[in-house]
Design an enzyme around this catalytic site. Structure first.
Site, PDB file in Angstrom:
ATOM      1  N   LEU A 241       0.858  -1.184   0.000  1.00 33.83           N
ATOM      2  CA  LEU A 241       0.000   0.000   0.000  1.00 33.83           C
ATOM      3  C   LEU A 241       0.894   1.233   0.000  1.00 33.83           C
ATOM      4  CD1 LEU A 241      -2.843   1.126   0.040  1.00 33.83           C
ATOM      5  CD2 LEU A 241      -2.822   0.942   2.536  1.00 33.83           C
ATOM      6  N   HIS A 242       1.058   1.836  -1.177  1.00 31.13           N
ATOM      7  CA  HIS A 242       2.067   2.868  -1.387  1.00 31.13           C
ATOM      8  C   HIS A 242       1.666   4.250  -0.860  1.00 31.13           C
ATOM      9  CE1 HIS A 242       3.806  -0.106  -4.113  1.00 31.13           C
ATOM     10  NE2 HIS A 242       2.674  -0.130  -4.785  1.00 31.13           N
ATOM     11  N   GLY A 243       0.589   4.803  -1.411  1.00 31.59           N
ATOM     12  CA  GLY A 243       0.255   6.210  -1.210  1.00 31.59           C
ATOM     13  C   GLY A 243       0.177   6.675   0.226  1.00 31.59           C
TER      14      GLY A 243
END
Length: 313
Positions: A241-243
């Site tokens: 989960l980047h953002g």
């Protein structure tokens, strides 16, 4: 302390989760406006996606500006193969009751920074950096007005996720990333090296859905949709989960670790296009232009996300 923030984003399910994290922490973030960026999907879709997310969160008071429809050079590369044909597939999101601002995103960035005191506004970048780079080219004087840039961008130890050598946000517009990293602005990068440790396991997705509000449910549904590509690609127990790493770092820098280093961007047209070359070991004498986040605590990260989601409708 509340941070006055301009958000650059191209939702994207993980960027949606990042926006919800910021909206769920109003004591920490004063969102001055959102600049929609062409990236995960074309600009028409990213502007509408921003409006839909604000509608769901009852925050239609926040202005959305359309930025540039393509990178500074070359053709736009998108990621429908991950995010679906709308860029935000998964839940049924409400149709927006608002429209985008008539002001261009680049003009908004310049105007807002020029009206602010030096070091007053943070740029939160969840997307390719096209619009910020264009603003810096058109108005170099705004660099001193920026408190910091905190960006989900780059990779080194985890190499690439769109090519063997490049992370998506930088690959879409390497020229823009190069301009921002050399603008003399305090910059923190949250690269794949840390985001790949933040896995949306089944238990974590279930916890989001169990919050019982519509933003928590929508986030769980969005991430369940977008995880399919990464689960098939990596074979991990959950998709990265980047953002939300960006607002999580701004809220709780203590749950991350990194160091000040030099990061350079490969802008040539070759196998390494868009690569962020991180001088982690200080091998060169290049200027240390970036605080590069290498690791973080996934449990604290997801606890923070779920706490923020719980503050939303």
């Amino acid at each position: 302390m509340t941070q006055k923030t301009i958000v650059l984003t191209d939702p994207g399910q993980d960027q949606a989760a990042a926006l919800f994290m910021m909206l769920g922490a109003p004591q920490a973030f004063d969102l001055l406006g959102i600049v929609a960026t062409a990236g995960n999907i074309d600009l028409t879709h990213t502007t509408q996606n921003c409006l839909k997310l604000l509608e769901l969160a009852n925050r239609t008071d926040i202005a959305v500006m359309a930025g540039c429809p393509r990178p500074m050079a070359g053709d736009l590369v998108t990621a429908e193969h991950v995010h679906g044909p709308t860029g935000l597939d998964g839940p049924q999101l409400p149709a927006p009751t608002t429209t985008i601002s008539e002001e261009h995103g680049v003009e908004f960035i310049i105007r807002t920074l020029r009206a602010a005191s030096d070091g007053e506004i943070t740029i939160c970048s969840l997307s390719p950096m096209t619009n910020l780079a264009m603003a810096l080219v058109q108005a170099p004087d705004i660099a001193s007005r920026i408190r910091q840039v905190v960006a989900m961008a780059g990779a080194y130890f985890e190499v690439g996720n769109i090519t063997p050598t490049a992370e998506f946000n930088v690959y879409v517009d390497p020229m823009a990333a190069d301009i921002v990293l050399n603008a003399g602005v305090k910059t923190t990068l949250l690269p794949l090296d840390v985001t790949h440790r933040m896995l949306s396991t089944p238990a974590r997705l279930a916890a989001m859905g169990a919050i019982g509000n519509r933003c928590g449910t929508a986030t769980a549904e969005m991430l369940t949709f977008s995880q399919t590509f990464d689960l098939n690609k990596y074979g991990w127990e959950g998709a990265p989960l980047h953002g939300p790493c960006v607002p999580a770092y701004m809220l709780r820098p203590d749950i991350f670790t990194g160091r000040q280093i030099n990061v350079s961007v490969e802008t040539g047209q070759n196998l390494a296009t868009g690569m962020t070359v991180a001088d982690w070991w200080g091998i060169t004498d290049r200027h240390k232009n970036v605080f590069y986040v290498r690791d973080g605590d996934p449990d604290a990260y997801y606890d923070l996300l779920i706490e923020c989601l719980g503050n939303l409708p």
